[in-house]
Design an enzyme around this catalytic site. Structure first.
Site, PDB file in Angstrom:
ATOM      1  N   CYS A   1       0.832  -1.211   0.000  1.00 46.29           N
ATOM      2  CA  CYS A   1       0.000   0.000   0.000  1.00 46.29           C
ATOM      3  C   CYS A   1       0.874   1.273   0.000  1.00 46.29           C
ATOM      4  CB  CYS A   1      -0.991  -0.077   1.148  1.00 46.29           C
ATOM      5  SG  CYS A   1      -2.459   0.877   0.806  1.00 46.29           S
TER       6      CYS A   1
ATOM      7  N   GLU B   1      -0.738  -8.717   5.134  1.00 46.48           N
ATOM      8  CA  GLU B   1      -0.472  -8.967   6.570  1.00 46.48           C
ATOM      9  C   GLU B   1      -1.767  -8.997   7.382  1.00 46.48           C
ATOM     10  OE1 GLU B   1      -0.118  -6.185   4.992  1.00 46.48           O
ATOM     11  OE2 GLU B   1      -0.695  -4.502   6.272  1.00 46.48           O
TER      12      GLU B   1
ATOM     13  N   HIS C   1      -3.225  -5.376   1.597  1.00 47.27           N
ATOM     14  CA  HIS C   1      -2.517  -5.627   2.870  1.00 47.27           C
ATOM     15  C   HIS C   1      -2.498  -7.122   3.179  1.00 47.27           C
ATOM     16  CE1 HIS C   1      -2.149  -1.479   4.544  1.00 47.27           C
ATOM     17  NE2 HIS C   1      -3.085  -1.252   3.635  1.00 47.27           N
TER      18      HIS C   1
HETATM   19  N1  GLN Z   1      -3.642   6.265   1.100  1.00 50.10           N
HETATM   20  C1  GLN Z   1      -2.321   5.988   1.579  1.00 50.10           C
HETATM   21  C2  GLN Z   1      -1.281   6.801   0.777  1.00 50.10           C
HETATM   22  O1  GLN Z   1      -1.624   7.420  -0.151  1.00 50.10           O
HETATM   23  C3  GLN Z   1      -2.006   4.508   1.515  1.00 50.10           C
HETATM   24  C4  GLN Z   1      -2.968   3.744   2.407  1.00 50.10           C
HETATM   25  C5  GLN Z   1      -2.400   2.534   3.065  1.00 50.10           C
HETATM   26  O2  GLN Z   1      -1.191   2.337   3.139  1.00 50.10           O
HETATM   27  N2  GLN Z   1      -3.278   1.735   3.620  1.00 50.10           N
HETATM   28  O3  GLN Z   1      -0.152   6.819   1.099  1.00 50.10           O
END
Ligand code: GLN
Length: 216
Positions: free
Chosen positions: A92, A191, A189
């Site tokens: 992410c 994890e 994610h």
């Molecule tokens: N929206 C976050 C970003 O732009 C990422 C979200 C996340 O890591 N769950 O960095």
């Protein structure tokens, strides 16, 4: 007795992998647990010098803009050098950091994976969801695609994949996990799901890289 494979020079493949988890903010503890379940020794990386101790690194989810602020110029540069040399897995916000190009808004990326990634691409209404995607694996020359749960939280979207990039997982028509060389990224994610296959794939990458470095 010291382990002949791990000491003194760390040039041979260790029997226990040492994996760092960037612990500046975000959900680093879930990664720590998963990696320990899989038998790795985990180091929480808080200072640039912690990177010197590890065989591979996980950059967790969080807010990529905040990561950039907390890293600062020196931390960013040290991380950029690390990802050129050693396996790194970003989830992410971590995937955003590893990208070559970041949109919405534009911000610096480490350039480890030739992708264009768009932050917060799913909009406010459906910004978090659990969906089923496909994990693409090869067994020799046979492709084994299998379903896998994916937890998306304010997820980015990979909008363009460069020619040297391998797609490891898809959701609908979108690539959601990719790899280029020693760098791996997932917009979801892993994890937070029970399934351990994505972290296993990363540990496999770490082992291959150590084997290659040792010239075995
Ligand atoms: N929206 C976050 C970003 O732009 C990422 C979200 C996340 O890591 N769950 O960095």
């Amino acid at each position: 007795m010291p382990d002949a494979l791990t000491t003194p020079s760390r040039t041979l493949v260790p029997t226990k992998l040492t994996i760092g988890v960037l612990a500046l903010q975000g959900d680093f503890d879930a990664h720590r647990k998963r990696l320990e379940e899989l038998g790795a020794k985990v180091v929480l990386v808080k200072k640039p010098e912690d990177l010197d101790e590890i065989d591979g690194l996980v950059i967790p989810g969080g807010e990529s803009g905040t990561f950039l602020k907390l890293l600062g110029k020196e931390g960013f540069e040290k991380l950029r050098q690390f990802v050129c040399l050693k396996p790194t897995f970003g989830t992410c916000a971590g995937a955003i950091l590893l990208a070559k190009e970041v949109e919405n808004p534009q911000q610096a990326g480490l350039g480890a994976i030739d992708i264009v990634i768009r932050r917060n691409a799913y909009g406010r209404q459906i910004d978090s969801s659990i969906r089923e995607g496909k994990f693409l694996q090869m067994n020799g020359s046979n492709r084994l695609d299998s379903p896998i749960e994916m937890v998306f939280i304010r997820a980015p979207k990979i909008e363009r994949v460069g020619p040297g990039v391998q797609v490891l997982a898809t959701e609908g028509d979108d690539p959601v996990a990719v790899r280029q060389g020693n760098a791996m990224a997932a917009t979801f994610h892993p994890e937070l799901s029970e399934d351990k296959r994505v972290h296993q794939a990363f540990l496999k990458l770490v082992v291959s890289s150590l084997v290659e470095d040792a010239g075995l």
